[in-house]
Design a protein around this motif. Structure first.
Motif, PDB file in Angstrom:
ATOM      1  N   LYS A   1      29.765  49.159  47.245  1.00  0.00           N
ATOM      2  CA  LYS A   1      29.744  50.432  46.938  1.00  0.00           C
ATOM      3  C   LYS A   1      30.838  50.780  45.918  1.00  0.00           C
ATOM      4  O   LYS A   1      30.580  51.818  45.014  1.00  0.00           O
ATOM      5  N   HIS A   2      32.068  49.906  45.848  1.00  0.00           N
ATOM      6  CA  HIS A   2      32.863  50.203  44.655  1.00  0.00           C
ATOM      7  C   HIS A   2      33.203  49.097  43.602  1.00  0.00           C
ATOM      8  O   HIS A   2      34.039  49.406  42.692  1.00  0.00           O
ATOM      9  N   HIS A   3      32.526  48.093  43.682  1.00  0.00           N
ATOM     10  CA  HIS A   3      32.482  46.841  42.871  1.00  0.00           C
ATOM     11  C   HIS A   3      31.285  46.329  42.578  1.00  0.00           C
ATOM     12  O   HIS A   3      30.215  46.602  43.062  1.00  0.00           O
ATOM     13  N   GLY A   4      31.100  45.842  41.298  1.00  0.00           N
ATOM     14  CA  GLY A   4      29.923  45.143  40.720  1.00  0.00           C
ATOM     15  C   GLY A   4      28.894  46.060  40.364  1.00  0.00           C
ATOM     16  O   GLY A   4      29.266  47.343  39.872  1.00  0.00           O
ATOM     17  N   GLY A   5      27.778  45.678  40.016  1.00  0.00           N
ATOM     18  CA  GLY A   5      26.758  46.600  39.189  1.00  0.00           C
ATOM     19  C   GLY A   5      26.850  46.196  37.671  1.00  0.00           C
ATOM     20  O   GLY A   5      27.709  45.636  37.039  1.00  0.00           O
ATOM     21  N   VAL A   6      25.956  46.750  36.996  1.00  0.00           N
ATOM     22  CA  VAL A   6      25.814  46.554  35.395  1.00  0.00           C
ATOM     23  C   VAL A   6      26.883  46.789  34.559  1.00  0.00           C
ATOM     24  O   VAL A   6      27.380  46.339  33.689  1.00  0.00           O
ATOM     25  N   HIS A   7      27.782  47.923  35.105  1.00  0.00           N
ATOM     26  CA  HIS A   7      28.855  48.388  34.496  1.00  0.00           C
ATOM     27  C   HIS A   7      30.237  47.656  34.875  1.00  0.00           C
ATOM     28  O   HIS A   7      31.034  47.990  33.949  1.00  0.00           O
ATOM     29  N   GLN A   8      30.246  46.994  35.888  1.00  0.00           N
ATOM     30  CA  GLN A   8      31.325  46.106  36.283  1.00  0.00           C
ATOM     31  C   GLN A   8      30.700  44.724  36.584  1.00  0.00           C
ATOM     32  O   GLN A   8      31.183  43.918  37.360  1.00  0.00           O
ATOM     33  N   ALA A   9      30.050  44.236  35.648  1.00  0.00           N
ATOM     34  CA  ALA A   9      29.260  42.858  35.816  1.00  0.00           C
ATOM     35  C   ALA A   9      30.364  41.648  35.544  1.00  0.00           C
ATOM     36  O   ALA A   9      30.384  40.789  36.130  1.00  0.00           O
ATOM     37  N   VAL A  10      31.507  41.913  34.616  1.00  0.00           N
ATOM     38  CA  VAL A  10      32.351  41.037  34.070  1.00  0.00           C
ATOM     39  C   VAL A  10      33.876  41.605  34.039  1.00  0.00           C
ATOM     40  O   VAL A  10      33.708  42.623  33.396  1.00  0.00           O
ATOM     41  N   TYR A  11      34.753  41.037  34.514  1.00  0.00           N
ATOM     42  CA  TYR A  11      36.081  41.704  34.450  1.00  0.00           C
ATOM     43  C   TYR A  11      37.122  40.575  33.669  1.00  0.00           C
ATOM     44  O   TYR A  11      37.105  39.311  33.872  1.00  0.00           O
ATOM     45  N   ALA A  12      37.762  41.014  32.721  1.00  0.00           N
ATOM     46  CA  ALA A  12      38.623  40.212  31.954  1.00  0.00           C
ATOM     47  C   ALA A  12      40.075  40.750  32.149  1.00  0.00           C
ATOM     48  O   ALA A  12      40.331  41.832  32.376  1.00  0.00           O
ATOM     49  N   TYR A  13      40.972  39.754  31.923  1.00  0.00           N
ATOM     50  CA  TYR A  13      42.282  40.235  32.076  1.00  0.00           C
ATOM     51  C   TYR A  13      43.097  39.264  30.925  1.00  0.00           C
ATOM     52  O   TYR A  13      42.852  38.117  30.627  1.00  0.00           O
ATOM     53  N   ALA A  14      44.185  39.976  30.488  1.00  0.00           N
ATOM     54  CA  ALA A  14      44.939  39.148  29.245  1.00  0.00           C
ATOM     55  C   ALA A  14      45.872  38.173  30.014  1.00  0.00           C
ATOM     56  O   ALA A  14      46.434  38.626  30.766  1.00  0.00           O
ATOM     57  N   ASP A  15      46.001  37.052  29.306  1.00  0.00           N
ATOM     58  CA  ASP A  15      47.081  36.099  30.110  1.00  0.00           C
ATOM     59  C   ASP A  15      48.379  36.527  29.571  1.00  0.00           C
ATOM     60  O   ASP A  15      49.034  36.104  30.440  1.00  0.00           O
ATOM     61  N   GLU A  16      48.448  37.310  28.588  1.00  0.00           N
ATOM     62  CA  GLU A  16      49.885  37.432  28.044  1.00  0.00           C
ATOM     63  C   GLU A  16      50.317  38.797  29.181  1.00  0.00           C
ATOM     64  O   GLU A  16      51.585  38.697  29.720  1.00  0.00           O
ATOM     65  N   ASP A  17      49.493  39.465  29.689  1.00  0.00           N
ATOM     66  CA  ASP A  17      49.889  40.466  30.940  1.00  0.00           C
ATOM     67  C   ASP A  17      50.189  39.633  32.111  1.00  0.00           C
ATOM     68  O   ASP A  17      51.000  39.938  32.742  1.00  0.00           O
ATOM     69  N   ALA A  18      49.274  38.612  32.324  1.00  0.00           N
ATOM     70  CA  ALA A  18      49.499  37.952  33.520  1.00  0.00           C
ATOM     71  C   ALA A  18      50.820  37.083  33.779  1.00  0.00           C
ATOM     72  O   ALA A  18      51.538  37.011  34.594  1.00  0.00           O
ATOM     73  N   ARG A  19      51.218  36.713  32.546  1.00  0.00           N
ATOM     74  CA  ARG A  19      52.136  35.754  32.302  1.00  0.00           C
ATOM     75  C   ARG A  19      53.483  36.730  32.414  1.00  0.00           C
ATOM     76  O   ARG A  19      54.524  36.386  33.149  1.00  0.00           O
TER      77      ARG A  19
END
Length: 262
Positions: free
Chosen positions: A55-73
């Motif tokens: 209901k809240h995740h997935g679908g064509v508009h949320q197919a892939v999620y990217a996160y920046a390594d700089e922010d993770a660090r």
């Protein structure tokens, strides 16, 4: 972020195992971990990956999620622990690009795929539970380093070490962070008018921002009116007191002997 900017995929991640969590759905696929080799990328996401709360995740508009390594660090430094690729529930850990400042509707060429930036990630109670950190959702939201959801325009494969190249940036220039914070409704109105690719979820986000600002303005107006009313009441009371003192009869005789002795 401009056309020609580039970064690198450090890891491609898919669900390791579903976990039990509190809430209506009761399960989550947030535990994502890097996989070796190239991973198929389809219109609904990476091969071997899935979501539990459809209901809240997935679908064509949320197919892939990217996160920046700089922010993770940066988060890892603050929390005092390493946040390995996949910890944020991301499919792609990316270095060299400010992912949260990607323009909505911009397109990234990765391997033989073409992906389009579609929305910010909105932190939820499941993310809070997964993190084990106090007030994690609030902290994550205040930082606004949300990462970006991507839709798949051209299917193919992605692997660690692939270049991420920005090949298209819409002229409106409105970013993932702009949509998440909702600080400038005029900007978001431009997005609604000029960006044909935005999803219903993004439209609802913008509508929520507008309602919040309208309600906040009404509350501020009501508070201001209350303060003005209190001020006017105070002024009237002061005037009434002054009038009573001014109109009180003054003594025209000398005090009596008993008054003088008291």
């Amino acid at each position: 972020m401009r056309i020609g900017d580039s970064g690198e995929v450090l890891a491609t991640c898919v669900v390791h195992a579903d976990l039990e969590v509190p809430g209506r759905v009761g399960r989550t696929a947030i535990d994502k971990r890097p996989v070796a080799g190239r991973v198929g990328v389809r219109f609904l996401g990476l091969a071997g990956d899935h979501v539990c709360d459809t209901k809240h995740h997935g679908g064509v508009h949320q197919a892939v999620y990217a996160y920046a390594d700089e922010d993770a660090r940066r988060w890892g430094t603050e929390l005092g622990r390493e946040l390995a690729a996949g910890w944020f529930g991301e499919n792609l850990r990316v270095a060299g690009l400010p992912v949260s400042d990607a323009v909505i509707g911009s397109r990234w060429s990765i391997g033989d795929t073409l992906l389009e930036v579609s929305a910010p990630r909105v932190p939820c109670a499941t993310f809070q539970h997964w993190s084990g950190e106090l007030q994690w959702v609030k902290r994550f939201a205040l930082r606004s380093d949300t990462g970006a959801y991507l839709r798949v325009l051209t299917e193919g494969t992605i692997g660690a070490g692939d270049r991420v190249t920005v090949v298209h940036v819409p002229e409106h220039g409105i970013t993932v962070r702009d949509v998440f914070t909702g600080a400038d409704l005029d900007l978001l109105a431009i997005l609604l008018a000029d960006e044909p690719t935005i999803s219903d979820d993004v439209r609802m986000q913008i509508e929520r921002h507008a309602r919040r600002q309208t309600n906040a303005a009404r509350a501020a107006g009501a508070q201001g009116r209350h303060r003005r009313t209190e001020h006017r009441s105070g002024v009237v009371s002061e005037r009434q007191r002054a009038n009573r003192e001014h109109s009180a009869p003054s003594r025209t005789t000398e005090p009596s002997a008993s008054e003088a002795e008291s």
